[in-house]
Scaffold this active site. Sequence first.
Site, PDB file in Angstrom:
ATOM      1  N   CYS A   1       0.818  -1.227   0.000  1.00 15.87           N
ATOM      2  CA  CYS A   1       0.000   0.000   0.000  1.00 15.87           C
ATOM      3  C   CYS A   1       0.843   1.264   0.000  1.00 15.87           C
ATOM      4  O   CYS A   1       0.357   2.339  -0.361  1.00 15.87           O
ATOM      5  CB  CYS A   1      -0.920   0.009   1.211  1.00 15.87           C
ATOM      6  SG  CYS A   1      -1.826  -1.511   1.389  1.00 15.87           S
TER       7      CYS A   1
ATOM      8  N   HIS B   1      -3.741   6.811   2.376  1.00 18.55           N
ATOM      9  CA  HIS B   1      -4.059   5.478   1.859  1.00 18.55           C
ATOM     10  C   HIS B   1      -5.422   5.083   2.417  1.00 18.55           C
ATOM     11  O   HIS B   1      -5.668   5.217   3.625  1.00 18.55           O
ATOM     12  CB  HIS B   1      -2.975   4.503   2.300  1.00 18.55           C
ATOM     13  CG  HIS B   1      -3.354   3.068   2.127  1.00 18.55           C
ATOM     14  ND1 HIS B   1      -3.927   2.589   0.968  1.00 18.55           N
ATOM     15  CD2 HIS B   1      -3.247   1.998   2.962  1.00 18.55           C
ATOM     16  CE1 HIS B   1      -4.167   1.299   1.104  1.00 18.55           C
ATOM     17  NE2 HIS B   1      -3.763   0.913   2.308  1.00 18.55           N
TER      18      HIS B   1
ATOM     19  N   ASN C   1      -9.961  -0.986  -0.156  1.00 17.88           N
ATOM     20  CA  ASN C   1      -8.508  -0.848  -0.078  1.00 17.88           C
ATOM     21  C   ASN C   1      -7.913  -1.401  -1.370  1.00 17.88           C
ATOM     22  O   ASN C   1      -7.977  -2.597  -1.622  1.00 17.88           O
ATOM     23  CB  ASN C   1      -8.004  -1.623   1.141  1.00 17.88           C
ATOM     24  CG  ASN C   1      -6.492  -1.560   1.309  1.00 17.88           C
ATOM     25  OD1 ASN C   1      -5.769  -1.208   0.380  1.00 17.88           O
ATOM     26  ND2 ASN C   1      -6.023  -1.912   2.497  1.00 17.88           N
TER      27      ASN C   1
HETATM   28  N1  ACO Z   1     -17.797  -9.864   9.076  1.00 12.77           N
HETATM   29  C1  ACO Z   1     -18.214 -10.150  10.326  1.00 12.77           C
HETATM   30  N2  ACO Z   1     -17.372 -10.399  11.340  1.00 12.77           N
HETATM   31  C2  ACO Z   1     -16.047 -10.360  11.075  1.00 12.77           C
HETATM   32  C3  ACO Z   1     -15.543 -10.068   9.773  1.00 12.77           C
HETATM   33  C4  ACO Z   1     -16.473  -9.826   8.768  1.00 12.77           C
HETATM   34  N3  ACO Z   1     -16.102  -9.527   7.509  1.00 12.77           N
HETATM   35  N4  ACO Z   1     -14.190 -10.081   9.820  1.00 12.77           N
HETATM   36  C5  ACO Z   1     -13.842 -10.372  11.084  1.00 12.77           C
HETATM   37  N5  ACO Z   1     -14.963 -10.551  11.834  1.00 12.77           N
HETATM   38  C6  ACO Z   1     -15.069 -10.882  13.250  1.00 12.77           C
HETATM   39  C7  ACO Z   1     -13.833 -11.568  13.767  1.00 12.77           C
HETATM   40  O1  ACO Z   1     -13.872 -12.941  13.494  1.00 12.77           O
HETATM   41  C8  ACO Z   1     -13.913 -11.247  15.226  1.00 12.77           C
HETATM   42  O2  ACO Z   1     -14.838 -12.135  15.831  1.00 12.77           O
HETATM   43  P1  ACO Z   1     -14.523 -12.800  17.270  1.00 12.77           P
HETATM   44  O3  ACO Z   1     -14.429 -11.638  18.193  1.00 12.77           O
HETATM   45  O4  ACO Z   1     -15.704 -13.692  17.465  1.00 12.77           O
HETATM   46  O5  ACO Z   1     -13.224 -13.513  17.078  1.00 12.77           O
HETATM   47  C9  ACO Z   1     -14.516  -9.855  15.273  1.00 12.77           C
HETATM   48  O6  ACO Z   1     -15.155  -9.672  13.987  1.00 12.77           O
HETATM   49  C10 ACO Z   1     -13.508  -8.748  15.468  1.00 12.77           C
HETATM   50  O7  ACO Z   1     -12.404  -8.988  14.630  1.00 12.77           O
HETATM   51  P2  ACO Z   1     -11.169  -8.017  14.551  1.00 12.77           P
HETATM   52  O8  ACO Z   1     -10.137  -8.591  13.630  1.00 12.77           O
HETATM   53  O9  ACO Z   1     -10.738  -7.642  15.939  1.00 12.77           O
HETATM   54  O10 ACO Z   1     -11.866  -6.746  13.882  1.00 12.77           O
HETATM   55  P3  ACO Z   1     -11.261  -5.333  13.680  1.00 12.77           P
HETATM   56  O11 ACO Z   1     -12.096  -4.328  14.347  1.00 12.77           O
HETATM   57  O12 ACO Z   1      -9.770  -5.282  13.922  1.00 12.77           O
HETATM   58  O13 ACO Z   1     -11.474  -5.100  12.109  1.00 12.77           O
HETATM   59  C11 ACO Z   1     -10.205  -5.163  10.084  1.00 12.77           C
HETATM   60  C12 ACO Z   1     -10.857  -5.982  11.188  1.00 12.77           C
HETATM   61  C13 ACO Z   1     -11.270  -4.377   9.377  1.00 12.77           C
HETATM   62  C14 ACO Z   1      -9.518  -6.120   9.129  1.00 12.77           C
HETATM   63  C15 ACO Z   1      -9.163  -4.185  10.695  1.00 12.77           C
HETATM   64  O14 ACO Z   1      -8.346  -4.864  11.610  1.00 12.77           O
HETATM   65  C16 ACO Z   1      -8.277  -3.517   9.671  1.00 12.77           C
HETATM   66  O15 ACO Z   1      -8.713  -2.716   8.863  1.00 12.77           O
HETATM   67  N6  ACO Z   1      -6.935  -3.783   9.722  1.00 12.77           N
HETATM   68  C17 ACO Z   1      -5.975  -3.106   8.872  1.00 12.77           C
HETATM   69  C18 ACO Z   1      -5.996  -3.583   7.456  1.00 12.77           C
HETATM   70  C19 ACO Z   1      -4.942  -2.852   6.666  1.00 12.77           C
HETATM   71  O16 ACO Z   1      -4.855  -1.640   6.705  1.00 12.77           O
HETATM   72  N7  ACO Z   1      -4.057  -3.563   5.989  1.00 12.77           N
HETATM   73  C20 ACO Z   1      -2.884  -2.930   5.401  1.00 12.77           C
HETATM   74  C21 ACO Z   1      -2.968  -2.680   4.013  1.00 12.77           C
HETATM   75  S1  ACO Z   1      -3.279  -4.082   3.008  1.00 12.77           S
HETATM   76  C22 ACO Z   1      -1.876  -4.352   2.014  1.00 12.77           C
HETATM   77  O17 ACO Z   1      -0.791  -3.963   2.296  1.00 12.77           O
HETATM   78  C23 ACO Z   1      -2.098  -5.147   0.735  1.00 12.77           C
END
Ligand code: ACO
Length: 327
Positions: free
Chosen positions: A113, A254, A284
């Site tokens: 990214c 980003h 993203n």
């Molecule tokens: N729908 C419903 N529930 C979900 C989903 C979904 N799509 N995805 C995860 N959950 C659940 C999880 O299983 C978890 O359930 P549990 O508590 O029963 O285990 C709960 O939701 C919370 O999960 P978290 O991973 O803690 O959720 P979080 O609030 O962190 O959001 C997310 C997840 C959106 C992925 C976030 O962490 C994020 O945006 N991270 C950064 C991503 C990013 O910027 N990546 C870098 C760039 S990508 C690249 O370089 C190619």
Amino acid sequence: MTRAKIIGLGAYAPERILSNHDLEKMVDTTDEWIFSRTGIRERRIAATGEDTSDMCVNAAAMAFESSGLAASDIDLIIAATVTPDYRLPSTSCMIQKKIKAVNSATMDVVAACAGFIHGLSIAQAYIATGVYRNIMIFGAEKLSSITDYEDRNTCVLFGDGAGAAILTAADDDSGILSTYLKSDGNLDRLLHIPGGGTNKPYGANGNYDRKETLLRMSGNEVFKYAVRHMGDASMRVIKDAGLSPDDIDLLVPHQANIRIIKATADRLGMPQEKVFMNIEKFGNTSAASVPLALHDAVQQGRIKKGDLVLSVAFGGGLTWGAAVIRW
Ligand code: ACO
């Protein structure tokens, strides 16, 4: 020192839309969960046979038109992508062939990214030292080709697209004022594709598994590092440009996650009206995200001549970087 300025921008998003409601039928998720946790409503998906370089060709046409330059004027093509057409040759070579930039050198940048910001920094250095005059940077991804559509943790985030920017030596006080790049390879496992490289070649020991060629991510770990490093990198480039956060007219980050973007803006004390977002419609798109956002911001009149623009990105590697640009 000569500054590099952006004189043309182009963007391309594939036609096919994958909405949150479509994803509800594919994995255990809801539109409400995705939108509230990420800010995303829909993302674009490239067609079968539509390669990363093909998307770049579409973005390039728009960038040439807005810059007034022709393909033959380009001295260097930088393609930032983690989804190349081939492992060899480079995507920048494929773009060069397709747009007929016969006088250019080419290079690919693999910084996820943060790839487009890396491109800006490289372009600034080459233009400042007089090595090249006209440089074209692409940020482009076909993330749908490395996304696991059975993994709700990742498939709701990613989309496809391409952005292009043409930079040249500035003849006024506009241009890139400062850039900063940093990586932490110790955190490689937080966002990676396990198979397909020399570490785990396709078909090694006869144990080819397509899942191994798809992206894996520790979402909330990445989230924490993103907030910290995007804030730090932003503060650093603002200071290096001799500015304070209040001087910045628009933050074009980003488009990773609305919560990461808001946390970065809060860290800088920037109100939401100074933050540009188009994550809702593209998700993203990794390296494509910053040029797509810059293009949209200019089109919508959110960036005007003379404005001070801060751009910051963070991604797999881990890699991150930021730039301050006087438009
Ligand atoms: N729908 C419903 N529930 C979900 C989903 C979904 N799509 N995805 C995860 N959950 C659940 C999880 O299983 C978890 O359930 P549990 O508590 O029963 O285990 C709960 O939701 C919370 O999960 P978290 O991973 O803690 O959720 P979080 O609030 O962190 O959001 C997310 C997840 C959106 C992925 C976030 O962490 C994020 O945006 N991270 C950064 C991503 C990013 O910027 N990546 C870098 C760039 S990508 C690249 O370089 C190619």
